[in-house]
Design a protein around this motif. Sequence first.
Motif, short mmCIF file in Angstrom:
data_model
loop_
_atom_site.label_atom_id
_atom_site.label_comp_id
_atom_site.label_asym_id
_atom_site.label_seq_id
_atom_site.Cartn_x
_atom_site.Cartn_y
_atom_site.Cartn_z
N ASP A 172 39.77 33.70 26.89
CA ASP A 172 39.46 34.85 26.59
C ASP A 172 39.92 35.53 25.96
OD1 ASP A 172 41.10 34.25 24.78
OD2 ASP A 172 43.77 34.59 25.29
N VAL A 173 38.60 36.07 24.77
CA VAL A 173 37.93 37.06 24.49
C VAL A 173 36.68 37.27 24.65
CG1 VAL A 173 39.44 36.05 22.06
CG2 VAL A 173 36.79 34.88 22.77
N PRO A 174 36.15 37.98 24.60
CA PRO A 174 35.15 38.64 25.68
C PRO A 174 33.88 38.13 24.78
CG PRO A 174 35.81 40.74 25.07
CD PRO A 174 36.97 39.22 24.46
N ILE A 175 32.55 37.78 25.35
CA ILE A 175 31.38 37.02 25.10
C ILE A 175 30.15 37.53 24.14
CG2 ILE A 175 29.47 35.23 25.51
CD1 ILE A 175 32.24 33.94 26.11
N THR A 176 29.93 37.94 22.38
CA THR A 176 29.52 39.08 22.46
C THR A 176 28.47 37.21 21.10
OG1 THR A 176 31.08 40.48 22.26
CG2 THR A 176 29.54 40.98 20.50
N ASN A 177 27.52 38.31 21.36
CA ASN A 177 26.39 37.46 20.82
C ASN A 177 26.46 35.74 20.79
OD1 ASN A 177 23.93 36.31 18.65
ND2 ASN A 177 24.36 37.93 17.80
N SER A 178 26.74 34.77 21.32
CA SER A 178 27.45 34.06 22.19
C SER A 178 26.55 32.70 22.28
CB SER A 178 27.97 33.72 22.25
OG SER A 178 27.96 34.04 24.36
N GLN A 179 27.33 31.23 21.93
CA GLN A 179 26.28 30.27 22.16
C GLN A 179 27.40 29.62 22.86
OE1 GLN A 179 26.63 27.22 20.38
NE2 GLN A 179 24.39 25.54 21.20
N SER A 180 27.30 28.30 23.54
CA SER A 180 27.62 27.30 24.15
C SER A 180 27.52 26.44 24.67
CB SER A 180 28.27 27.97 25.29
OG SER A 180 28.10 28.39 26.10
N ALA A 181 27.82 24.83 24.45
CA ALA A 181 27.56 23.58 24.31
C ALA A 181 28.21 22.76 25.25
CB ALA A 181 27.02 22.85 22.95
N THR A 192 30.38 29.75 19.89
CA THR A 192 31.08 30.58 18.87
C THR A 192 30.04 32.13 19.58
OG1 THR A 192 28.00 30.05 18.04
CG2 THR A 192 29.69 28.99 17.53
N LEU A 193 30.71 33.39 18.85
CA LEU A 193 30.62 34.78 18.91
C LEU A 193 31.46 34.79 17.95
CD1 LEU A 193 33.94 35.25 19.41
CD2 LEU A 193 33.80 33.77 21.66
N GLU A 194 30.92 36.39 18.09
CA GLU A 194 31.32 37.72 16.82
C GLU A 194 32.74 38.18 17.47
OE1 GLU A 194 28.38 40.70 16.26
OE2 GLU A 194 26.84 38.75 15.42
N ASP A 195 33.40 38.29 16.89
CA ASP A 195 34.84 38.82 16.25
C ASP A 195 34.27 40.24 16.00
OD1 ASP A 195 34.49 39.14 14.11
OD2 ASP A 195 36.70 37.53 13.56
N ASP A 196 35.85 40.97 16.43
CA ASP A 196 36.10 42.57 16.34
C ASP A 196 35.21 42.96 15.38
OD1 ASP A 196 36.47 42.97 19.19
OD2 ASP A 196 38.64 42.83 18.86
N HIS A 197 35.64 42.35 14.39
CA HIS A 197 35.49 42.48 12.52
C HIS A 197 33.79 41.68 12.39
CE1 HIS A 197 39.02 43.76 12.23
NE2 HIS A 197 39.20 42.55 13.01
#
Length: 391
Positions: A172-181, A192-197
């Motif tokens: 439910d959180v946006p995918i920003t600069n992410s990687q998935s497996a 893994t992703l970047e949060d708002d901070h």
Amino acid sequence: MTSPRRFEQDLPALLAGGYFAGSPDYRDDLFRETARMRQRPAWSFLTRWIPMDVATRRLPFPPLPWRAIGVLALLLLVAAALLVVVGSRPHVPAPFGLARNGAIAYTSGGDIFVRDTVDSPERMLMGANGKVNSFWGWSPDGTRFLFFRSGGGLEYLFAADADGSHERQILDVPITNSQSAWAPDGRTVSVTLEDDHDMRQLYLAHVDGSPATRIDLGSLQPTDTAWRPPNGAELLIRGLATDGKQDLYLMNADGTNRRALHLPSPGAFGGPEYDLSGATWSPSGDRIAYNAVEPIAGDPPGHFRIHIVNADGSGDVGPPGPPDDATQEGWPIWSPDGRSIAVAHFSFTKDGSGRLAILSADGSAAAREVGPKTHDTEDMEVVKTWSPDGT
């Protein structure tokens, strides 16, 4: 000392003493009536005509073990029921090792298409419907796939069945600069992703629609993840520590029992973000291949080379690299049988090229280049994967 009296001598008195109700009034009448009756003739008792040794005689054939036969019949019924249930389910391959080749999926114009073979006609798997869908990869058993859906300037992670049905958002959180497996069982996806901070977070997203789990890694900034074969009981994390060094970490799937492999992070390319990237497991789960930055004499930044290390961080070795120091070698992918590693060859020049190469997993020889090449372009990225049958 033994008494000469026998118990049966005292039995009548004992019985009489134990009877408290007294004799019935009709006892004498009953005795007179039965005294006039004759006994039943002996020939009418059928048991007198049957030999009494039949209980000890041996049968001419062994007796049937009816109890064992009944248990066996019950087990056969249960096995038949299990065969019906299992046989009704679709057979899926193991998550690692050789398998039959399947469909090829890809993104074009915001839609997801699929081909049964390279030369077969394409068919739409999932339409954009006013948004942009980007195929991200099949699950290990081929029954589901991941995709990103963009809209309103944000991207979210979705999963769907292999035929495009039952799509569902799994994070439910946006995918920003992410990687998935994908996890080996195809039920969980590490993200893994970047949060708002601008802090990196690790989530475990579940394809059944249950809420995703955030794994608390403290101050460690995770960038890449890889599930350990064959069952995904452990997760490999590439993370940036507070000392500014990258390392590879092995931990349980819930984030516990974390330990570092203590691999070098020289930061030679202007920072640690290039160190220890592209880490992948061998199909047997006992070795890890990754991108190492090796120095070159007279050129401190060095170049990318493939390294292979044991799962506990020991035995870190680098196979022979390309003879040209200007050729970068990285981004390993193990073959399904674990005997070869596909790597990318590229160069950081405007007239560079991107090439595919195959490296022996034992590290005994330099990689050999195969397939087409790109020329005279700064976009030298080679995106690659093995076919399930390894050819």
